[in-house]
Scaffold this active site. Structure first.
Site, PDB file in Angstrom:
ATOM      1  N   CYS A 199       0.852  -1.191   0.000  1.00  0.00           N
ATOM      2  CA  CYS A 199       0.000   0.000   0.000  1.00  0.00           C
ATOM      3  C   CYS A 199       0.885   1.237   0.000  1.00  0.00           C
ATOM      4  O   CYS A 199       1.876   1.283   0.733  1.00  0.00           O
ATOM      5  CB  CYS A 199      -0.890  -0.022   1.243  1.00  0.00           C
ATOM      6  SG  CYS A 199      -1.979   1.408   1.382  1.00  0.00           S
TER       7      CYS A 199
ATOM      8  N   HIS B 189     -10.159   1.123   1.499  1.00  0.00           N
ATOM      9  CA  HIS B 189      -9.714   2.460   1.903  1.00  0.00           C
ATOM     10  C   HIS B 189     -10.886   3.406   2.142  1.00  0.00           C
ATOM     11  O   HIS B 189     -10.849   4.207   3.074  1.00  0.00           O
ATOM     12  CB  HIS B 189      -8.801   3.081   0.835  1.00  0.00           C
ATOM     13  CG  HIS B 189      -7.366   2.702   0.970  1.00  0.00           C
ATOM     14  ND1 HIS B 189      -6.619   2.985   2.090  1.00  0.00           N
ATOM     15  CD2 HIS B 189      -6.522   2.076   0.109  1.00  0.00           C
ATOM     16  CE1 HIS B 189      -5.386   2.549   1.920  1.00  0.00           C
ATOM     17  NE2 HIS B 189      -5.305   1.990   0.726  1.00  0.00           N
TER      18      HIS B 189
ATOM     19  N   HIS C 259      -9.029  -3.851  -2.448  1.00  0.00           N
ATOM     20  CA  HIS C 259      -8.029  -3.118  -1.655  1.00  0.00           C
ATOM     21  C   HIS C 259      -8.400  -1.631  -1.596  1.00  0.00           C
ATOM     22  O   HIS C 259      -8.410  -1.024  -0.524  1.00  0.00           O
ATOM     23  CB  HIS C 259      -6.641  -3.314  -2.278  1.00  0.00           C
ATOM     24  CG  HIS C 259      -5.555  -2.582  -1.561  1.00  0.00           C
ATOM     25  ND1 HIS C 259      -4.612  -3.229  -0.790  1.00  0.00           N
ATOM     26  CD2 HIS C 259      -5.241  -1.264  -1.502  1.00  0.00           C
ATOM     27  CE1 HIS C 259      -3.776  -2.328  -0.288  1.00  0.00           C
ATOM     28  NE2 HIS C 259      -4.144  -1.122  -0.714  1.00  0.00           N
ATOM     29  N   GLU C 260      -8.702  -1.046  -2.761  1.00  0.00           N
ATOM     30  CA  GLU C 260      -9.047   0.380  -2.801  1.00  0.00           C
ATOM     31  C   GLU C 260     -10.395   0.646  -2.133  1.00  0.00           C
ATOM     32  O   GLU C 260     -10.567   1.653  -1.446  1.00  0.00           O
ATOM     33  CB  GLU C 260      -9.046   0.901  -4.244  1.00  0.00           C
ATOM     34  CG  GLU C 260      -7.699   0.816  -4.941  1.00  0.00           C
ATOM     35  CD  GLU C 260      -6.552   1.448  -4.164  1.00  0.00           C
ATOM     36  OE1 GLU C 260      -6.757   2.472  -3.478  1.00  0.00           O
ATOM     37  OE2 GLU C 260      -5.431   0.900  -4.240  1.00  0.00           O
TER      38      GLU C 260
END
Length: 196
Positions: free
Chosen positions: A105, A151, A147-148
């Site tokens: 990351c 966030h 993954h994004e």
């Protein structure tokens, strides 16, 4: 304009981001700046919280993964063209047996660990013109999206590690938040000592 990437430990990375609409001020410029920032840091994705904005916006360009020799031609083509803006994204469903892949990351430089995620997801999102899309993603495209997406929900990939792994990287994470790390791109450290 290249923006500083927010480092591990900053509270903005833990906020559940808010939805935006087409009237969000300076959105086009923000997306361009985020794209420039992502490429400058050699990233394949960048979420708005990583540049200090708790809004439901992220970009992905997974084309670097298309160079993987183990990919089928179909997967290679899918990754080559997977370059998109995601606004107000939602995961509608996740399917398949979880599989591990070594993730990193931009907000947590020099930390890479295996993370388990499901291989197929169905998503809904708006593009930069606020046109709604529904798609099914597989493999690495699904992984980068997840993954994004994490966030914008205030989740980091390190949250998905075993308690042992978390203990092993605890000191490294503390050093990142204090700015005791060298990154090849601009960063903003929440706990850096002033006057350095």
């Amino acid at each position: 304009m290249i923006l500083p990437i927010v480092a591990y430990g900053d509270p903005v990375l833990r906020k559940v981001a808010v939805e935006i609409d087409a009237d969000y001020p300076g959105l086009e410029t923000l997306i361009e700046n985020m794209r420039e920032t992502m490429y400058n840091a050699s990233g394949v994705g960048l979420a708005a919280p990583q540049i200090g904005k708790a809004i439901r916006l992220f970009l992905i360009d997974a084309s670097p993964f298309a160079d993987d020799e183990e990919l089928s031609d179909e997967n290679r083509k899918a990754l080559e063209s997977f370059n998109k803006v995601f606004i107000n994204a939602k995961i509608l469903s996740e399917d398949g047996d979880e599989w591990a892949f070594n993730e990193g990351c931009l907000s947590i430089p020099d930390v890479r660990e295996d993370v388990f995620r499901q291989p197929e997801i169905t998503i809904e999102y708006q593009d930069e013109n606020f046109v709604k899309h529904t798609e099914t993603l597989n493999g690495l495209a699904a992984r980068v999206f997840q993954h994004e997406y994490d966030h914008i929900d205030g989740i980091l990939f390190t949250d998905k590690l075993s308690s042992l792994k978390k203990r092993l990287i605890k000191k490294k994470l503390e050093n990142i938040s204090k700015g005791k790390i060298r990154a090849d791109y601009r960063m903003r450290f929440p706990n850096a000592k002033k006057g350095k």
